[in-house]
Scaffold this active site. Structure first.
Site, short mmCIF file in Angstrom:
data_model
loop_
_atom_site.label_atom_id
_atom_site.label_comp_id
_atom_site.label_asym_id
_atom_site.label_seq_id
_atom_site.Cartn_x
_atom_site.Cartn_y
_atom_site.Cartn_z
CE LYS A 14 -12.92 7.13 3.20
NZ LYS A 14 -11.59 7.70 2.95
CB SER A 274 -2.91 1.30 1.16
OG SER A 274 -2.77 2.60 1.69
#
Length: 379
Positions: A14, A274
């Site tokens: 992240k 994705s």
């Protein structure tokens, strides 16, 4: 762990910028995003074979487009796969059809498959099928909206929607499209004509405590915690957000017979699609482009054979013999990915007698260990 659970060959990380995007102009956000892209690339954290970002809280396809364009302009002449440096892009920038709704759709696909799984339903004494089940969704952004939309499409009844500044409820089900239009226009759910009950900002989260079959926390982390877990009446908590249930809250929920479907599986639809977008960018061709017309001719030929044998095919329209579009292929791949993950987690949970979250970690770690072992690494 999430990628391992759904068999996507990515790692996991992240990163972001600690600002409130609502306080900046579009031009300022573009400058910030483009500079962030340069800094990521400078330190080796951006590229199709190194690190591939995707949209999350506070970002959308717009920001991903800026990242892709910056990377392509500065480094694309030496990198034929520059489009694959980021996913969640608009279709015009190399994005894939179906990415926007992927996380919410994945939540709905996985929940429906859990509820159609005989061993799951038997284990928890739940009536099979998503049809007719009542659902409350917490969060009405990208994930929550699409989860609510697809739950409605699948025959469930979305009776409540919770946002940070207000929540609404209708025991007969909410019109999700109309509610989204109202929210977009008024920046709040409050005042929606189709609501029987509403709670203001101070008490909005209490709507999660209403009776329902499925609760979908799809906003930020720690939405369900030790102070409200005992008040949650839903039999199933399907985690659409990352970390919406604290460890203590899960302990309380499991002790009273609720079922927590973990985030590492339930919201993996986004990273799965994705992955599909990344594959599309690496191959430089959209899904279905090489096969769609061939499929259509094959189906039309089959219908012609039926006609030749006197079988009435009057009801067969274009929707019957049309070839798969990119969205059809993405949806099919997403559903297969989620269902496979569900099968594996249920099997491990039953075999070891553990929660679905623990089963997810076990599956992920076993796959990772197997990969290292087969590669010949020693640990």
């Amino acid at each position: 762990f999430k990628c391992a659970v759904v068999n996507v060959p990515f790692g996991g990380a992240k990163g972001g910028i600690a600002i409130d995007p609502r306080k900046f102009s579009v031009a300022e956000l573009e400058k910030i995003t483009r500079r962030y892209t340069v800094e990521l690339r400078k330190y080796g954290f951006l590229g199709a074979g190194t690190d591939v970002p995707a949209p999350d809280v506070g970002t959308s396809a717009r920001e991903m487009s800026w990242i892709k364009d910056t990377y392509a302009v500065l480094y694309g002449m030496d990198d034929i796969f520059s489009n694959a440096c980021v996913t969640g892009k608009p279709k015009s920038q190399g994005g894939v059809d179906g990415r926007t709704e992927a996380t919410g759709l994945g939540v709905a696909y996985a929940t429906r498959y859990f509820l159609n799984h005989p061993e799951f339903c038997k284990r928890h004494d739940i009536a099979p099928g998503v049809e007719g089940k009542t659902v409350i969704v917490q969060g009405f952004g990208n994930v929550g909206y699409y989860a609510a939309k697809f739950f409605s499409d699948f025959g469930a009844k979305v009776v409540g929607v919770v946002e940070y500044n207000g929540s609404v409820y209708n025991s007969n089900g909410l019109d999700i499209e109309a509610l989204k239009e109202h929210q977009t226009k008024n920046k709040t759910l409050l005042g929606f004509a189709g609501a029987e009950q509403e709670l203001g900002q101070d008490r909005a989260a209490e709507m999660m405590e209403q009776e329902c079959d499925v609760l979908v926390p799809a906003a930020l982390e720690k939405a369900i915690h030790m102070h409200n877990a005992n008040k949650i009446k839903a039999k199933i908590i399907a985690e659409g957000a990352n970390g919406p249930t604290t460890p203590k809250a899960e302990e309380i929920l499991l002790a009273k017979g609720s079922v927590v479907l973990p985030d590492m599986l339930m919201n993996a639809g986004g990273v799965s699609v994705s992955y599909f977008e990344w594959l599309k960018n690496l191959s430089h061709v959209s899904f279905g482009r090489l096969t769609r017309r061939w499929e259509e001719r094959g189906k039309q030929g089959f219908i012609d054979i039926l006609k030749g044998h006197g079988i009435d095919t009057a009801g067969t329209g274009p929707e019957v013999f049309s070839g798969a579009s990119e969205r059809d292929i993405v949806y099919s791949g997403l559903e297969d990915t989620m269902c496979k993950g569900v099968d594996e987690i249920i099997a491990t949970a039953i075999r070891l007698g553990v929660s679905y979250r623990v089963a997810g970690f076990v599956n992920a770690l076993q796959k990772m260990e197997g990969t290292y072992h087969d590669a010949g690494f020693t640990i």
